[in-house]
Enzyme design. Sequence first.
Site, PDB file in Angstrom:
ATOM      1  N   SER A 196      36.672  12.493 -28.475  1.00  0.00           N
ATOM      2  CA  SER A 196      36.227  13.963 -28.019  1.00  0.00           C
ATOM      3  C   SER A 196      35.351  13.867 -26.784  1.00  0.00           C
ATOM      4  CB  SER A 196      35.098  14.200 -29.069  1.00  0.00           C
ATOM      5  OG  SER A 196      34.387  14.987 -28.787  1.00  0.00           O
ATOM      6  N   TYR A 211      27.845  11.251 -34.435  1.00  0.00           N
ATOM      7  CA  TYR A 211      29.248  11.877 -34.300  1.00  0.00           C
ATOM      8  C   TYR A 211      29.484  11.418 -32.790  1.00  0.00           C
ATOM      9  CZ  TYR A 211      33.072  14.759 -32.904  1.00  0.00           C
ATOM     10  OH  TYR A 211      34.391  15.179 -32.416  1.00  0.00           O
ATOM     11  N   LYS A 215      32.599   8.737 -31.431  1.00  0.00           N
ATOM     12  CA  LYS A 215      33.797   9.043 -30.830  1.00  0.00           C
ATOM     13  C   LYS A 215      33.725   8.122 -29.472  1.00  0.00           C
ATOM     14  CE  LYS A 215      35.755  12.045 -33.141  1.00  0.00           C
ATOM     15  NZ  LYS A 215      37.103  11.682 -33.674  1.00  0.00           N
TER      16      LYS A 215
END
Length: 307
Positions: A196, A211, A215
């Site tokens: 991402s 998160y 990533k």
Amino acid sequence: MSARISSRGTSLLRSNVFAPRISTVNRWRYSSTIPTKSPKTLSDFSMEGKVCLVTGAARGLGNEFCRAFVQSGCTTIAIVDLKESEAKEAAKELTELACVNSDLKKEDIKIIGIECDVSSELSVQRAYAETINTFGRVDSVVASAGIVENYAAFDYPFDRIKRLYDINVHGAFFTAREAARNMIPQGGGSIVLVASMSANIINIPQPQTPYNASKAAVRHMASSLAVEWAKKHVRVNVLSPGYMATKLTRTILNHDPELKKTWESLTPMGRIGEPEDLAGAVVFLSSDASRFMTGSEIRVDGGYCII
């Protein structure tokens, strides 16, 4: 970015001008005359004859990647997702789609749906075993399964942090490792880990520290594996999407128009990406067109990370 990280390219005209796809968000105008015949697409971008496996592929971005492969000539795909019924339904829909506006018949296409929990190494091994038993090999793998949640750091429940890392980080590792185990004996292959733009920047205004860290781990994991497997002809690259208008994202933004305005204002191109905006990048990384590329990251984020 989607809660389940779970196509169309450009056309080369004879005048050597690249014609961007015209859509509701990109209304460029042309004065040149479109020729009656166009040059053939560079053959290295073709996915014809390749066996592809995509995790998190029953819906969302993973499903878009499968569609891109079909549109690039692939007829053998393993759609891997948590629920077998959803994976098989997606395989059925994609098979029907492949027959639209083509000379292909359903018997020419072999797309299967496989149940798999990527956080379980055993489950991932079973998914690969079924793929190899069906197709005999696997050439291109996209590790797309993933989740995102928004909690402030002090409020994030530990069990949910663990679940996120089990899926996003361990799941990507299990998927890549099992791919390499099958690719090395056959002479090589391509692995794409979906990270991402959050691996490079800190999203605002939503809090999502675990998160973002997951990533970033995926991005560095790809670099490390790329070095480890380079001489064994297994390439590992990263595709990092920005904000993408998946079905889930649209639902969230429909209830929070101010968040949509914020995301768009922070993106130099002034819009949220469409899932098909990733098609060219995933085909490039998965095909022979990127044969001398490994350990690299392609960001498709509308310029978000450059400011």
